[in-house]
Design a protein around this motif. Structure first.
Motif, PDB file in Angstrom:
ATOM      1  N   GLU A  16       0.843  -1.131   0.027  1.00  0.00           N
ATOM      2  CA  GLU A  16      -0.055   0.012   0.144  1.00  0.00           C
ATOM      3  C   GLU A  16       0.922   1.232  -0.139  1.00  0.00           C
ATOM      4  N   LEU A  17       2.036   1.225   0.851  1.00  0.00           N
ATOM      5  CA  LEU A  17       2.776   2.360   0.871  1.00  0.00           C
ATOM      6  C   LEU A  17       3.457   2.487  -0.684  1.00  0.00           C
ATOM      7  N   GLU A  18       3.613   1.408  -1.259  1.00  0.00           N
ATOM      8  CA  GLU A  18       4.332   1.600  -2.718  1.00  0.00           C
ATOM      9  C   GLU A  18       3.530   2.234  -3.384  1.00  0.00           C
ATOM     10  N   ARG A  19       2.341   1.898  -3.248  1.00  0.00           N
ATOM     11  CA  ARG A  19       1.139   2.098  -4.445  1.00  0.00           C
ATOM     12  C   ARG A  19       1.117   3.788  -4.025  1.00  0.00           C
ATOM     13  N   ARG A  20       0.981   4.208  -2.858  1.00  0.00           N
ATOM     14  CA  ARG A  20       1.012   5.615  -2.709  1.00  0.00           C
ATOM     15  C   ARG A  20       2.008   6.394  -3.048  1.00  0.00           C
ATOM     16  N   ALA A  21       3.180   5.723  -2.722  1.00  0.00           N
ATOM     17  CA  ALA A  21       4.518   6.522  -3.374  1.00  0.00           C
ATOM     18  C   ALA A  21       4.416   6.622  -4.876  1.00  0.00           C
ATOM     19  N   ASN A  22       4.040   5.557  -5.617  1.00  0.00           N
ATOM     20  CA  ASN A  22       4.343   5.470  -7.197  1.00  0.00           C
ATOM     21  C   ASN A  22       3.230   6.587  -7.502  1.00  0.00           C
ATOM     22  N   LYS A  23       2.121   6.717  -7.150  1.00  0.00           N
ATOM     23  CA  LYS A  23       1.186   7.723  -7.159  1.00  0.00           C
ATOM     24  C   LYS A  23       1.772   9.219  -6.982  1.00  0.00           C
ATOM     25  N   LEU A  24       2.314   9.304  -5.966  1.00  0.00           N
ATOM     26  CA  LEU A  24       2.723  10.660  -5.370  1.00  0.00           C
ATOM     27  C   LEU A  24       3.867  11.123  -6.336  1.00  0.00           C
ATOM     28  N   PHE A  25       4.611  10.055  -6.879  1.00  0.00           N
ATOM     29  CA  PHE A  25       5.775  10.585  -7.613  1.00  0.00           C
ATOM     30  C   PHE A  25       5.595  10.875  -9.121  1.00  0.00           C
ATOM     31  N   SER A  26       4.287  10.125  -9.521  1.00  0.00           N
ATOM     32  CA  SER A  26       3.797  10.492 -10.673  1.00  0.00           C
ATOM     33  C   SER A  26       3.175  11.999 -10.953  1.00  0.00           C
ATOM     34  N   GLY A  27       2.735  12.511  -9.872  1.00  0.00           N
ATOM     35  CA  GLY A  27       2.402  13.962  -9.657  1.00  0.00           C
ATOM     36  C   GLY A  27       3.459  15.045  -9.825  1.00  0.00           C
ATOM     37  N   ARG A  28       3.167  16.024  -8.915  1.00  0.00           N
ATOM     38  CA  ARG A  28       4.233  17.203  -9.107  1.00  0.00           C
ATOM     39  C   ARG A  28       5.620  16.748  -8.465  1.00  0.00           C
ATOM     40  N   VAL A  29       6.752  16.803  -9.391  1.00  0.00           N
ATOM     41  CA  VAL A  29       7.910  16.981  -8.795  1.00  0.00           C
ATOM     42  C   VAL A  29       8.765  18.143  -9.590  1.00  0.00           C
ATOM     43  N   ASP A  30       9.266  19.130  -8.844  1.00  0.00           N
ATOM     44  CA  ASP A  30       9.766  20.388  -9.376  1.00  0.00           C
ATOM     45  C   ASP A  30      11.033  20.774  -8.665  1.00  0.00           C
ATOM     46  N   PHE A  31      12.050  21.205  -9.494  1.00  0.00           N
ATOM     47  CA  PHE A  31      13.363  21.706  -9.050  1.00  0.00           C
ATOM     48  C   PHE A  31      12.797  23.229  -8.421  1.00  0.00           C
ATOM     49  N   LEU A  32      13.483  23.305  -7.232  1.00  0.00           N
ATOM     50  CA  LEU A  32      13.242  24.399  -6.338  1.00  0.00           C
ATOM     51  C   LEU A  32      14.307  25.395  -6.594  1.00  0.00           C
ATOM     52  N   LEU A  33      15.508  25.045  -6.231  1.00  0.00           N
ATOM     53  CA  LEU A  33      16.660  25.874  -6.297  1.00  0.00           C
ATOM     54  C   LEU A  33      17.913  25.307  -6.175  1.00  0.00           C
ATOM     55  N   SER A  34      19.151  25.797  -6.289  1.00  0.00           N
ATOM     56  CA  SER A  34      20.662  25.375  -6.012  1.00  0.00           C
ATOM     57  C   SER A  34      21.082  26.172  -5.089  1.00  0.00           C
ATOM     58  N   ALA A  35      21.651  25.675  -3.850  1.00  0.00           N
ATOM     59  CA  ALA A  35      22.214  26.526  -2.763  1.00  0.00           C
ATOM     60  C   ALA A  35      23.619  26.364  -2.686  1.00  0.00           C
ATOM     61  N   PRO A  36      24.518  27.232  -3.319  1.00  0.00           N
ATOM     62  CA  PRO A  36      26.124  26.982  -3.103  1.00  0.00           C
ATOM     63  C   PRO A  36      26.842  27.121  -1.652  1.00  0.00           C
ATOM     64  N   GLN A  37      25.643  28.244  -1.092  1.00  0.00           N
ATOM     65  CA  GLN A  37      26.050  28.063   0.435  1.00  0.00           C
ATOM     66  C   GLN A  37      24.808  28.163   1.174  1.00  0.00           C
ATOM     67  N   LEU A  38      24.873  27.772   2.573  1.00  0.00           N
ATOM     68  CA  LEU A  38      23.741  27.669   3.454  1.00  0.00           C
ATOM     69  C   LEU A  38      23.059  28.770   3.514  1.00  0.00           C
ATOM     70  N   LYS A  39      23.511  30.120   3.306  1.00  0.00           N
ATOM     71  CA  LYS A  39      22.388  31.109   3.447  1.00  0.00           C
ATOM     72  C   LYS A  39      21.378  31.051   2.307  1.00  0.00           C
ATOM     73  N   PHE A  40      21.796  30.218   1.376  1.00  0.00           N
ATOM     74  CA  PHE A  40      20.753  30.172   0.186  1.00  0.00           C
ATOM     75  C   PHE A  40      19.731  28.917   0.381  1.00  0.00           C
ATOM     76  N   LEU A  41      19.804  28.222   1.383  1.00  0.00           N
ATOM     77  CA  LEU A  41      18.928  27.086   1.734  1.00  0.00           C
ATOM     78  C   LEU A  41      17.314  27.505   1.841  1.00  0.00           C
TER      79      LEU A  41
END
Length: 217
Positions: free
Chosen positions: A11-36
């Motif tokens: 059941e967890l695999e089913r939920r996980a597969n469904k979730l990962f088939s939805g929205r997955v977006d790149f947010l940002l790159s942080a070269p330093q901790l202040k950019f987290l």
């Protein structure tokens, strides 16, 4: 494993597969901790040696062809890359810079160590780290160093073998046994070893479920 535990995992695999088939977006790159980004949701971090197949595994997990891009020159990607999963965002995946690069300048290596150590020790929303190990070789000294760093930072982690399709079953079994033995030496390591192939899809469903469980969603 009982029938009930097997049913729960499926059941967890089913939920996980469904979730990962939805929205997955790149947010940002942080070269330093202040950019987290603001620590508002759980984070699952991925680390491993250069050329271990980290980008390929993230792409396979998310069902995308190139959401995570491999660096042309191993060891040159020195940022923490964040990806958001779910709508609204339920958790983030964090692609950490590869380690074990022989050609990187000393200053680059020190910068990597400082960035990674501080992130690991000071990130309150870090739920789990995945330590990727090349399945053709098993843990190397640089992997053991990373595992020791995580032990010292008290960060729980899973060991994930990559490229498992590149070797015979008998050889793979030996590497799995050796990796399990190594993991038992480390206090912060999760006992279960994940065996994967991004190219063939081996173990991807199980790893998705593990990530979902670790993120607590």
């Amino acid at each position: 494993m009982t029938d009930e535990e097997i049913a729960e995992r499926r059941e967890l695999e089913r939920r996980a597969n469904k979730l990962f088939s939805g929205r997955v977006d790149f947010l940002l790159s942080a070269p330093q901790l202040k950019f987290l980004p603001e620590p508002t949701v759980p984070e699952i971090a991925f680390c491993g040696r250069s050329n271990v197949g980290k980008s390929s595994l993230i792409n396979a997990l998310t069902g995308r062809k190139a959401i995570a891009r491999a660096s042309v020159t191993p060891g040159r990607t020195q940022e923490l890359n964040f990806f958001e999963v779910g709508d609204p965002t339920l958790f983030r995946l964090v692609d950490m810079p590869g380690y074990g690069f022989a050609k990187a300048p000393v200053k680059v290596v020190e910068k990597w160590k400082n960035l990674v150590k501080t992130y690991l020790r000071g990130r309150p929303v870090l739920a789990r780290t995945l330590v990727l190990v090349d399945g053709r070789h098993g843990p190397k000294d640089v992997d053991r160093e990373m595992m020791k760093m995580l032990d010292e930072a008290a960060v729980g982690y899973r060991v994930v073998l990559t490229k498992a399709d590149k070797m015979k079953a008998s050889e793979l079994a030996k590497v799995v046994a050796a990796t399990e033995a190594e993991a038992r030496k480390h206090v912060a390591s999760y006992p279960e070893i994940h065996v994967t192939s991004a190219e063939k899809g081996m173990g991807i469903g199980e790893l998705r479920a593990a990530v979902l469980g670790d993120a607590g969603v």
